[in-house]
Design a protein around this motif. Structure first.
Motif: not given
Length: 78
Positions: A22-27, A51-74
């Protein structure tokens, strides 16, 4: 988890045992943190991201389990 300030919880469930990341990415698509990187058993999981130390904005998280993955916006709004 939208919008959130300054922390959020990402919930997911696994039907089978899998290696999970489970990884967090910036825009820009740059990886900024790794929340999970391990073998997990089937079940329900909740992972918090402070995310206290991060600036306001859009972030993405990618959840990968085995051969399946999903990306969502926050949206972090301070």
């Amino acid at each position: 988890p939208n919008p959130f300030n300054p922390s959020t919880t990402i919930s997911y469930s696994l039907r089978d045992n899998n290696f999970v990341t489970l990884k967090i990415y910036n825009i820009l698509g740059e990886e900024i943190t790794v929340l999970v990187n391990q073998q997990l058993t089937a079940g329900v999981y909740n992972v918090s991201w402070d995310a206290y130390n991060f600036p306001s904005g859009i972030y993405l998280y990618k959840l990968q389990a085995g051969d399946k993955s999903i990306v969502k916006k926050m949206a972090l709004i301070k």
